[in-house]
Design a protein around this motif. Structure first.
Motif, PDB file in Angstrom:
ATOM      1  N   ILE A  28      37.351  47.434  30.813  1.00 55.86           N
ATOM      2  CA  ILE A  28      37.839  48.110  31.701  1.00 55.86           C
ATOM      3  C   ILE A  28      38.482  46.037  31.725  1.00 55.86           C
ATOM      4  N   SER A  29      39.163  45.736  32.164  1.00 54.98           N
ATOM      5  CA  SER A  29      39.409  44.450  31.964  1.00 54.98           C
ATOM      6  C   SER A  29      40.558  43.629  33.334  1.00 54.98           C
ATOM      7  N   ILE A  30      39.972  43.103  33.947  1.00 57.25           N
ATOM      8  CA  ILE A  30      40.820  42.940  35.829  1.00 57.25           C
ATOM      9  C   ILE A  30      41.439  41.311  35.090  1.00 57.25           C
ATOM     10  N   ASN A  31      41.752  41.150  35.669  1.00 57.97           N
ATOM     11  CA  ASN A  31      42.876  39.411  35.084  1.00 57.97           C
ATOM     12  C   ASN A  31      43.446  39.382  36.704  1.00 57.97           C
ATOM     13  N   SER A  32      43.425  40.003  36.949  1.00 55.99           N
ATOM     14  CA  SER A  32      45.012  40.021  37.977  1.00 55.99           C
ATOM     15  C   SER A  32      44.535  40.464  39.307  1.00 55.99           C
ATOM     16  N   PRO A  33      44.749  39.829  40.684  1.00 57.76           N
ATOM     17  CA  PRO A  33      44.201  40.336  42.139  1.00 57.76           C
ATOM     18  C   PRO A  33      44.734  41.444  42.181  1.00 57.76           C
ATOM     19  N   LYS A  34      44.374  42.478  43.606  1.00 53.44           N
ATOM     20  CA  LYS A  34      44.444  43.533  43.676  1.00 53.44           C
ATOM     21  C   LYS A  34      45.241  44.257  43.268  1.00 53.44           C
ATOM     22  N   LYS A  75      27.204  39.890  36.353  1.00 51.81           N
ATOM     23  CA  LYS A  75      28.091  39.778  35.791  1.00 51.81           C
ATOM     24  C   LYS A  75      29.410  40.266  35.030  1.00 51.81           C
ATOM     25  N   CYS A  76      30.518  39.884  36.004  1.00 46.88           N
ATOM     26  CA  CYS A  76      31.595  40.329  35.478  1.00 46.88           C
ATOM     27  C   CYS A  76      32.401  38.784  35.507  1.00 46.88           C
ATOM     28  N   GLY A  77      32.301  37.490  36.168  1.00 45.57           N
ATOM     29  CA  GLY A  77      33.250  36.997  35.941  1.00 45.57           C
ATOM     30  C   GLY A  77      33.764  36.240  37.004  1.00 45.57           C
ATOM     31  N   LEU A  78      33.174  37.511  38.212  1.00 43.37           N
ATOM     32  CA  LEU A  78      34.884  37.799  39.421  1.00 43.37           C
ATOM     33  C   LEU A  78      34.770  36.349  40.258  1.00 43.37           C
ATOM     34  N   LYS A  79      35.247  36.145  40.673  1.00 42.23           N
ATOM     35  CA  LYS A  79      35.789  34.943  41.391  1.00 42.23           C
ATOM     36  C   LYS A  79      35.866  34.562  43.140  1.00 42.23           C
ATOM     37  N   LYS A  80      36.515  35.712  43.767  1.00 41.25           N
ATOM     38  CA  LYS A  80      35.983  35.262  44.764  1.00 41.25           C
ATOM     39  C   LYS A  80      36.381  36.303  45.296  1.00 41.25           C
ATOM     40  N   LEU A  81      35.614  36.816  47.017  1.00 47.02           N
ATOM     41  CA  LEU A  81      36.193  38.065  47.687  1.00 47.02           C
ATOM     42  C   LEU A  81      36.807  37.485  48.446  1.00 47.02           C
ATOM     43  N   ASN A  90      39.688  40.203  51.901  1.00 46.05           N
ATOM     44  CA  ASN A  90      39.183  41.048  52.673  1.00 46.05           C
ATOM     45  C   ASN A  90      40.246  42.842  52.732  1.00 46.05           C
ATOM     46  N   LEU A  91      40.679  42.893  50.884  1.00 49.61           N
ATOM     47  CA  LEU A  91      41.202  44.139  51.025  1.00 49.61           C
ATOM     48  C   LEU A  91      39.477  44.822  49.355  1.00 49.61           C
ATOM     49  N   ASP A  92      38.622  44.151  48.976  1.00 48.85           N
ATOM     50  CA  ASP A  92      37.819  44.332  48.371  1.00 48.85           C
ATOM     51  C   ASP A  92      37.064  45.834  48.726  1.00 48.85           C
ATOM     52  N   PHE A  93      36.776  45.553  50.182  1.00 53.47           N
ATOM     53  CA  PHE A  93      36.541  47.197  50.431  1.00 53.47           C
ATOM     54  C   PHE A  93      36.308  47.294  51.660  1.00 53.47           C
ATOM     55  N   LEU A  94      38.310  47.692  51.412  1.00 48.92           N
ATOM     56  CA  LEU A  94      38.950  48.351  52.493  1.00 48.92           C
ATOM     57  C   LEU A  94      38.568  49.530  52.923  1.00 48.92           C
ATOM     58  N   LYS A  95      38.513  49.775  53.615  1.00 53.08           N
ATOM     59  CA  LYS A  95      38.531  51.483  54.413  1.00 53.08           C
ATOM     60  C   LYS A  95      37.243  52.169  53.149  1.00 53.08           C
ATOM     61  N   LEU A  96      35.893  50.878  52.997  1.00 52.20           N
ATOM     62  CA  LEU A  96      34.811  51.514  52.402  1.00 52.20           C
ATOM     63  C   LEU A  96      33.632  52.189  52.959  1.00 52.20           C
ATOM     64  N   GLN A 143      37.490  40.411  36.797  1.00 52.03           N
ATOM     65  CA  GLN A 143      37.962  38.817  37.833  1.00 52.03           C
ATOM     66  C   GLN A 143      37.804  38.861  39.172  1.00 52.03           C
ATOM     67  N   PHE A 144      38.893  40.200  39.484  1.00 55.09           N
ATOM     68  CA  PHE A 144      38.750  40.409  40.453  1.00 55.09           C
ATOM     69  C   PHE A 144      38.593  41.858  40.935  1.00 55.09           C
TER      70      PHE A 144
END
Length: 438
Positions: A306-312, A362-368, A370-376, A342-343
Motif C-alpha cells: 500500500i502507498s498513500i502520498n495524499s491526505p484524506k 516507520k512509514c513517513g507519516l507527516k502529521k495528525l 482531526n479526520l485521522d481517528f474519526l468515529k473510532l 504519509q497520511f
C-alpha cells in the motif's frame, strides 16, 4: 387527532397541548406519537397523560432509551414502538415492572447491544428487533417474534436466541456501558443537532462537491472557490464585528446581534471545511493485508503493498480471513509498518469499526489531523512511532475518548496544542521518547 396507526384510539396525540377535542381532557389521552427530527429524548409526560398505553416514536435522532422518561407508564403502557431512529443500546432495567406490556418494536435502529435480561419477566405478544447492527442479515439475524421463521419458538426461547446472537457484548462492554450515557449526552446529541439545523445547507454543498468526481481539475477548482468564499466571509465578519462592537457600547440588543453573527460565521467556516474534506475524499486506493490472530494483539489486519502520498484517502483492505468465519468487524488491531504511508487513511472506521489498537511504524507519516481517528469510538491504543510527524491538529483525539495508551516516540514534534488531551480521561500511558531527534 386523526388515527393513523393500529390499535390507537381517537385520542392519539403528537404533542402535549391544551387544545383537546370537545369533552376530552389529558386523562383521556391513551396514545403518544412523535415523528420529529429534533427530538433527542422521550418527553416525560406521565404526570399529564396518566392513562397512556401506547407510545409510537419514528424518524428521530434518539440514541438512548432512558428508564426515567417512561417510568411513570409502567402500570398502563401496552405498546412501545421506536423505529427508524438511532437507538444503540437496550439495557436490562428499561422495561422492568411493565406488567401490561404486550408489544415492543425497535426495528430499523442501530442497536449493537441488548442486555440478556432486557425482555425477561414480560408477557409479550409481539417483539420486533430486526434491521439493527446486531441482527441484520450477515450478522446473525434473529428475526422477529412471532414470524414464520420463529413460529415454533416460545417467547423465552426467542429471548434466549437473542442473547446468543451478535447482540451479546464484547469483553470490554461493561466499561463502555458505564460511560455510554455521558458519551451520548456530551458528544453525539450536539453533533446531531448541528447537522439537523444545517441540513439544507449541507445538501447544497454535497451537490456542489459531487462535481469533483468528474475530474481532478474540477475538484481542485471547487476547493479553491470554497477557500475564497471562506476568506471573503472572514473579511466580512471582521468588518461586521468591528461595526457591531462600536455600536454595542450603548445598546445591549446590538451586542446580542454581534454574538449571533459570530456564531453564524463559525458554522459557515465549519461547512466550508466539511466541503473541502468531501472533495478530497473522492480518492481511494486498494490495499492488501494478512489477517492473523495472536495473544497480544488479538485478531489483526497486517497491511502490505500500500502507498498513500495524499491526505484524506480511503483504503479498501482485502485479504483472506482465517478462519473463514471471521469478518472485518472482528478485527481489533490494524498494523501498518515500513510502508510508504504519509497520511492516515480516513475511512478505517467504516471497515474496522470495532478497532481497539492502531500501529503505524516507520512509514513517513507527516502529521495528525482531526479526520485521522474519526468515529473510532472503541480505540484504546495508538502507537505512531518512528515517523516524520511535525504537527498535530487541536481536535485530533476528539472521538477516541476511551484511549488508554498513546505512543508518539521518535517523531519531529516540537509542540502540542493547548488542552489537546483534556477529553482523554482514561489515558494512563503517554510516550514521547526522542520526539525532537527523529
Amino acid at each position: 387527532m386523526q388515527n393513523n396507526f393500529p390499535y390507537i384510539d381517537d385520542t392519539a396525540v403528537t404533542s402535549a397541548s391544551t387544545n383537546h377535542s370537545a369533552g376530552k381532557a389529558a386523562a383521556d389521552v391513551t396514545a403518544l406519537t412523535i415523528n420529529n427530527k429534533q427530538i433527542y429524548q422521550i418527553p416525560t409526560l406521565s404526570d399529564i397523560f396518566v392513562n397512556l398505553n401506547y407510545i409510537y416514536i419514528k424518524n428521530t435522532p434518539l440514541r438512548h432509551l432512558k428508564r426515567k422518561h417512561i417510568d411513570g407508564y409502567n402500570s398502563t403502557l401496552k405498546h412501545f414502538v421506536v423505529t427508524d431512529s438511532y437507538i444503540q443500546i437496550i439495557d436490562g432495567s428499561l422495561f422492568y415492572g411493565f406488567t401490561k406490556l404486550e408489544t415492543i418494536d425497535v426495528q430499523n435502529n442501530r442497536i449493537f447491544y441488548i442486555h440478556a435480561n432486557a425482555f425477561k419477566a414480560l408477557d409479550l405478544k409481539i417483539l420486533k428487533i430486526s434491521q439493527n447492527l446486531c441482527t441484520n442479515p450477515g450478522s446473525g439475524d434473529v428475526g422477529n417474534y412471532p414470524d414464520s421463521a420463529s413460529s415454533q419458538l416460545t417467547l423465552d426461547q426467542y429471548i434466549t436466541k437473542i442473547a446468543a446472537s451478535t447482540c451479546s457484548p464484547p469483553a470490554d462492554m461493561d466499561m463502555l456501558l458505564s460511560n455510554y450515557q455521558d458519551l451520548n449526552d456530551v458528544l453525539y446529541f450536539e453533533v446531531e443537532k448541528k447537522i439537523l439545523e444545517y441540513e439544507d445547507l449541507l445538501e447544497l454543498k454535497d451537490q456542489e462537491s459531487t462535481a469533483c468526481k468528474a475530474s481532478l481539475d474540477s475538484k481542485e477548482q471547487a476547493i479553491k472557490d470554497s477557500a475564497l468564499l471562506l476568506q471573503q466571509q472572514k473579511d466580512e465578519n471582521l468588518k461586521l464585528t468591528k461595526k457591531v462592537a462600536d455600536l454595542t457600547k450603548n445598546s445591549e440588543s446590538l451586542k446580542i446581534d454581534l454574538q449571533n453573527a459570530q456564531q453564524e460565521a463559525t458554522v459557515l467556516k465549519s461547512q466550508i471545511k466539511y466541503l473541502e474534506s468531501l472533495g478530497e475524499q473522492c480518492l481511494d486506493v486498494n490495499g492488501t493485508c494478512r489477517f492473523t490472530r495472536d495473544d497480544v494483539d488479538g485478531y489483526s489486519c497486517i497491511a502490505h503493498n500500500i502507498s498513500i502520498n495524499s491526505p484524506k484517502m480511503e483504503v479498501n483492505w482485502t485479504g483472506e480471513h482465517i478462519p473463514s468465519s471471521m469478518q472485518d468487524k472482528n478485527v481489533v488491531t490494524l498494523k501498518i509498518q515500513g510502508l510508504n504511508v504519509q497520511f492516515v487513511p480516513v475511512n478505517i472506521h467504516v471497515q474496522f469499526y470495532r478497532l481497539q489498537k492502531l500501529i503505524i511504524d516507520k512509514c513517513g507519516l507527516k502529521k495528525l489531523s482531526n479526520l485521522d481517528f474519526l468515529k473510532l469510538f472503541f480505540l484504546k491504543s495508538i502507537e505512531i512511532t518512528s515517523n516524520n510527524i511535525t504537527s498535530i491538529d487541536p481536535d485530533t483525539f476528539e472521538d477516541v475518548t476511551l484511549l488508554e495508551i498513546l505512543d508518539l516516540s521518535n517523531n519531529k514534534i516540537q509542540s502540542f496544542p493547548s488542552k489537546i488531551f483534556n477529553n482523554l480521561e482514561y489515558l494512563n500511558t503517554l510516550k514521547f521518547a526522542d520526539i525532537l531527534k527523529a
